[in-house]
Write an enzyme that holds these catalytic residues in place. Structure first.
Site: not given
Ligand code: FRU
Length: 469
Positions: A22, A201
């Protein structure tokens, strides 16, 4: 040479080496756009999550900087946001100055009795170069294993900070407010609506201006879903609605619920904080999918970002639509040329409009050789835009080949805007109200573009300059 491997994105950000997922902490400050990103400084699969960092003056040419916030004392640095604290509301800035404050999820893998996710704060007084963790972290702790991805913005009307943060297993977004970025009070919750087939998320709440009348705006809440997105794996839905400073209420208008991207490869997109008020918000996502992200055939890096897209909304007889315009024009290398089937090398950009008359299926194919191609087209019988990468060559994983589809809206036209990079195809259709990003790993760098089914009424091609040169 650092950025010249096969499949190395030429108009998209990717880290020099190692794993990313992300984008985090997107913010404009003091002439620079900051892109922080989920990063493993030690390898090309997920782990040791830290915030990598890159800066840009134009949202396109990125300079990668050292890791901004590293994993520390058994706490991984998960997704979050960065705000400009203009009035030193936090007290973290030097007296009478502004500074950057990061709000992120701290993840403790080894916590007595399980794992723990809570919201943490860090700050930087040197334009994001170095960061200090707040000594009273965490700032919000519900003592839960899943509670993550805070997205914070400044609420103009009520003069306070607002956070959207997710309870993934409950399919719930919580909203909090704060006057100092340290103490947070619960405002409301929104959830159990739209698609709840997977974890929720990376929520992002933002104001979106009208494409037709820039004095008008509406609110949109974007939420990631993983797994269980209609395209398979991870994907993102949006809700248009109203936000009164406390509660977000989803609209029931036609088109008020949709997917920010109908391809398989766009996840956890967030918008840039602190951009000029008269500018459209800019959204940028991770161009991959949890189904196969760890298997992508790239080295020495793994993971890349989408192009930034300017957001607005359209409203017509068919209802609402989220319009996305990729930021790419300044990379055009010379004037547009007409579309021929001559070999060309990525990166390039196409704008093609069709007048289908009696045709049912029409569009374009991007061939790397006779047997290997990506097909993008309009299917009027099924009222769908589609992108088929089943014959695109490298298979990556069982979940990778396939066709992604988006519903077409009658009357919104048959225009396609496509950006082809060395390992991706990003398509925008119907005046940007459909976005579709898919990774593609062709057999060789040269490709040929051919239209099929119906002759385009206009077709333009631009060669794009690499952002690394
Ligand atoms: C989404 C996620 C988020 C988390 C991050 C961890 O892709 O799972 O929810 O904060 O990646 O790398």
């Amino acid at each position: 040479p650092q950025y010249d491997q096969p499949y190395r994105p030429q108009v998209h950000f990717s880290p020099r080496e190692h794993w990313t997922n992300d984008p985090n902490g997107l913010v404009f400050f003091d002439g620079e756009y900051h892109l922080f990103f989920q990063y493993n400084p030690f390898g090309d699969v997920w782990g040791h999550m830290s915030w990598g960092h890159a800066v840009s003056k134009d949202l396109l040419h990125w300079e990668e900087l050292p890791v901004a916030v590293p994993e520390k004392d058994g706490v991984m640095i998960f997704t979050g946001s960065v705000v400009v604290d203009h009035e030193n509301s936090s007290g973290f800035c030097k007296p009478k100055t502004e500074c950057l404050v990061a709000i992120y999820t701290g993840y403790q893998e080894h916590f007595p009795g399980g794992t723990r996710q809570a919201q943490y704060v860090a700050y930087s007084v040197d334009r994001g170069r170095t960061w200090t963790n707040y000594d009273k972290n965490p700032v919000i702790d519900l003592k839960m294993a899943d509670f993550r991805d805070p997205s914070v913005f400044w609420d103009e009307e009520r003069h306070r900070w607002v956070m959207a943060v997710s309870l993934p297993k409950e399919h719930d977004v919580q909203f909090y407010s704060s006057t100092n970025l340290k103490q947070w009070a619960l405002l409301s919750e929104f959830g159990q609506l739209g698609d709840t087939d997977g974890d929720w998320e990376c929520p992002d709440l933002l104001r979106v201006p009208s494409a037709q009348d820039p004095t008008k705006s509406t609110w949109a809440l974007k939420v990631g879903l993983n797994p269980g997105a209609p395209q398979g794996g991870s994907g993102e839905q949006y809700f248009f609605g109203a936000f009164d400073g406390k509660t977000f209420t989803a609209s029931h208008e036609k088109g008020a619920h949709g997917w920010t991207n109908y391809g398989k490869d766009d996840y956890c997109a967030i918008n840039f904080n602190n951009i000029a008020k008269d500018e459209k918000p800019v959204l940028l996502g991770w161009m991959s999918n949890w189904e196969y992200a760890a298997k992508l055939p790239t080295s020495p890096w793994r993971g890349q970002m989408s192009l930034p897209r300017r957001l607005s909304f359209v409203k017509d007889v068919e209802g609402l639509g989220l319009k996305q315009e990729p930021v790419v024009e300044t990379l055009r290398d010379g004037a547009a040329t007409t579309l021929t089937s001559a070999p060309r090398e990525a990166p390039f950009e196409l704008q093609v409009t069709f007048d289908p008359k009696a045709e049912q299926i029409f569009g374009m194919r991007i061939y790397s050789d006779k047997e290997h191609y990506v097909e993008i087209g309009f299917d009027r019988k099924n009222q769908q835009l589609f992108m088929d990468r089943t014959k695109s060559s490298v298979t990556v994983a069982q979940e990778f080949p396939g066709t992604t589809v988006a519903p077409l809206t009658e009357g919104r036209g048959f225009d396609l805007h496509v950006i082809v990079d060395r390992s991706s195809v990003e398509a925008f259709a119907q005046d940007g109200t459909i976005a579709m990003n898919n990774l593609v790993f062709p057999t060789k760098p040269q490709v040929r573009v051919e239209t099929f089914g119906s002759k385009p009424t206009s077709a333009q091609v631009w060669k794009l300059k690499s952002i690394w040169k």
